[in-house]
Write an enzyme that holds these catalytic residues in place. Sequence first.
Site, PDB file in Angstrom:
ATOM      1  N   LYS A  63     -15.082 -19.045   1.467  1.00  0.00           N
ATOM      2  CA  LYS A  63     -14.884 -18.293   2.697  1.00  0.00           C
ATOM      3  C   LYS A  63     -15.406 -16.863   2.529  1.00  0.00           C
ATOM      4  CE  LYS A  63     -10.115 -17.086   1.453  1.00  0.00           C
ATOM      5  NZ  LYS A  63      -8.698 -17.116   1.854  1.00  0.00           N
ATOM      6  N   ARG A 159       3.076 -17.784   5.412  1.00  0.00           N
ATOM      7  CA  ARG A 159       1.929 -17.463   6.257  1.00  0.00           C
ATOM      8  C   ARG A 159       1.725 -18.533   7.327  1.00  0.00           C
ATOM      9  NH1 ARG A 159      -3.324 -15.939   2.951  1.00  0.00           N
ATOM     10  NH2 ARG A 159      -3.196 -18.143   2.340  1.00  0.00           N
ATOM     11  N   HIS A 190       0.271 -22.999  -0.547  1.00  0.00           N
ATOM     12  CA  HIS A 190      -0.404 -21.895  -1.239  1.00  0.00           C
ATOM     13  C   HIS A 190       0.632 -21.051  -1.972  1.00  0.00           C
ATOM     14  CE1 HIS A 190      -3.847 -19.380  -2.054  1.00  0.00           C
ATOM     15  NE2 HIS A 190      -3.166 -18.300  -1.702  1.00  0.00           N
ATOM     16  N   ARG A 249      -7.942 -25.222  -5.906  1.00  0.00           N
ATOM     17  CA  ARG A 249      -8.768 -24.383  -5.049  1.00  0.00           C
ATOM     18  C   ARG A 249      -9.212 -23.141  -5.828  1.00  0.00           C
ATOM     19  NH1 ARG A 249      -4.251 -25.706  -1.957  1.00  0.00           N
ATOM     20  NH2 ARG A 249      -3.512 -23.554  -2.051  1.00  0.00           N
ATOM     21  N   TYR A 293     -19.468  16.508   3.652  1.00  0.00           N
ATOM     22  CA  TYR A 293     -18.568  16.738   4.784  1.00  0.00           C
ATOM     23  C   TYR A 293     -17.227  17.299   4.317  1.00  0.00           C
ATOM     24  CZ  TYR A 293     -21.650  13.851   7.732  1.00  0.00           C
ATOM     25  OH  TYR A 293     -22.712  13.351   8.436  1.00  0.00           O
ATOM     26  N   CYS A 340     -20.619   9.575   2.346  1.00  0.00           N
ATOM     27  CA  CYS A 340     -21.090   9.508   3.721  1.00  0.00           C
ATOM     28  C   CYS A 340     -21.344   8.050   4.122  1.00  0.00           C
ATOM     29  CB  CYS A 340     -22.373  10.320   3.876  1.00  0.00           C
ATOM     30  SG  CYS A 340     -22.278  11.993   3.195  1.00  0.00           S
ATOM     31  N   MET A 341     -21.770   7.850   5.350  1.00  0.00           N
ATOM     32  CA  MET A 341     -22.004   6.498   5.839  1.00  0.00           C
ATOM     33  C   MET A 341     -23.103   5.783   5.044  1.00  0.00           C
ATOM     34  SD  MET A 341     -23.028   5.182   9.674  1.00  0.00           S
ATOM     35  CE  MET A 341     -21.499   5.770  10.413  1.00  0.00           C
ATOM     36  N   ASP A 342     -24.158   6.511   4.664  1.00  0.00           N
ATOM     37  CA  ASP A 342     -25.317   5.887   4.039  1.00  0.00           C
ATOM     38  C   ASP A 342     -25.662   6.467   2.672  1.00  0.00           C
ATOM     39  OD1 ASP A 342     -25.848   4.568   6.644  1.00  0.00           O
ATOM     40  OD2 ASP A 342     -26.410   6.593   7.248  1.00  0.00           O
TER      41      ASP A 342
END
Length: 412
Positions: A63, A159, A190, A249, A293, A340-342
């Site tokens: 997954k 769950r 689980h 699993r 920043y 930062c973002m990038d």
Amino acid sequence: MLFRSKMTNILCKGTIIKPKGKKNKMDFLKRAWAEVDLDSIEYNLKEYRRLIGEKTEIMCVVKASCYGHFDNGVVPFLENEMDIRWFAVSNIHEAHRLRDMGIKGEILILGYTPPENAKWLTRLDIIQACTELSYAKALSENADGKVRIHAAIDTGMTRIGLHGETDKIYGELKEISKLENIALEGIFTHYAVADSLREQDEEYTKAQTEKILAVADKCEAEGLHLEKVHFLNSAGGVYYYNERSSLARLGIILYGLYPDPAKALPFEPKPAMEFKAAVAQVKYIDNGTDVSYGRTYTANGKVKLATVTAGYADGYPRALSNKGYVLINGKKCPITGRICMDQFMCDVTDVDDVKAGDEAVLIGAQGNEKITADDIGKMTGTIGYEIVCGISARVPRVISRHGKQTAVLEIE
């Protein structure tokens, strides 16, 4: 876009990037990328298989695009080269992807599929986790054939699943088995704390095992046949192996991480993924210069600063600001200022010959140093699972086998 994978000769969804000429394999990327080593996955799988008994078959949990490692690069390898016949995914979309890439093995959806999509379960031959009697009825009413299910039994995770005393659960399973468009093929549960060191958690796990086996025994005694009864997860297979679990699993250990780094494993798993980026610029800043920043870092003396081309949009946690480090030229380089973002900056004052285009290792090894996803998880107050799953889709995955690149994949 469809492409034919060099590894498996099947058509997959995604984009394949090919280097031009005789350049180094990474020259055409050189921003941020993740390298996925199938040899490490093979090693982890074989070591796990060695630990569990012959009566238990491995179900690989793939997954979240193989926990961020990219399903197109990993799942065909597991089926075609590692002889895996069982896979677990989160949802119908992930199951559909596996069928699209030619996977023929059994696929179990561990999460929720809206009942109105029940027809896709039969058309794709997918097994659905069933959480309760009312859900089974809704699936049956919406299906255009027999929906194969494994009923979840809530033994303590809380769950999903049928819950209550053994007789109550059995009664609901019996009703489910009578539904016109339902094929009840198994039950599962689980573990909540199979990776824990605490004595009380060991007892809790044993009680979970006892409960699902009590349900299985009741079904057997009453003539309700179950093809599969499974309860072992990655940690369970290592610490609580029980041959009555027909499937184990295998999830996080497959990819080389620990269920809990505080608890040792019988073997040292090999991390299958390294996360890397390029150095974009190197410069000196003077004493008192603020960085990034928010001005959260101020140079204390003259500092040689490197800008690295990855950021939180690539899945590199902003929480590492001013406390994480990367590896450049085999040395640890502290992160300076906010990520930062990038991009982000790091202190390379003590590193010789750093230049634009050099490789920075965010997760992985370089020289005698290494940093793992579990290390980053500890620094950011989370777990290694979240770190590898969080590496974003815009980061190409470079798949390698026997030390050679087999594909470079971009996630759609």
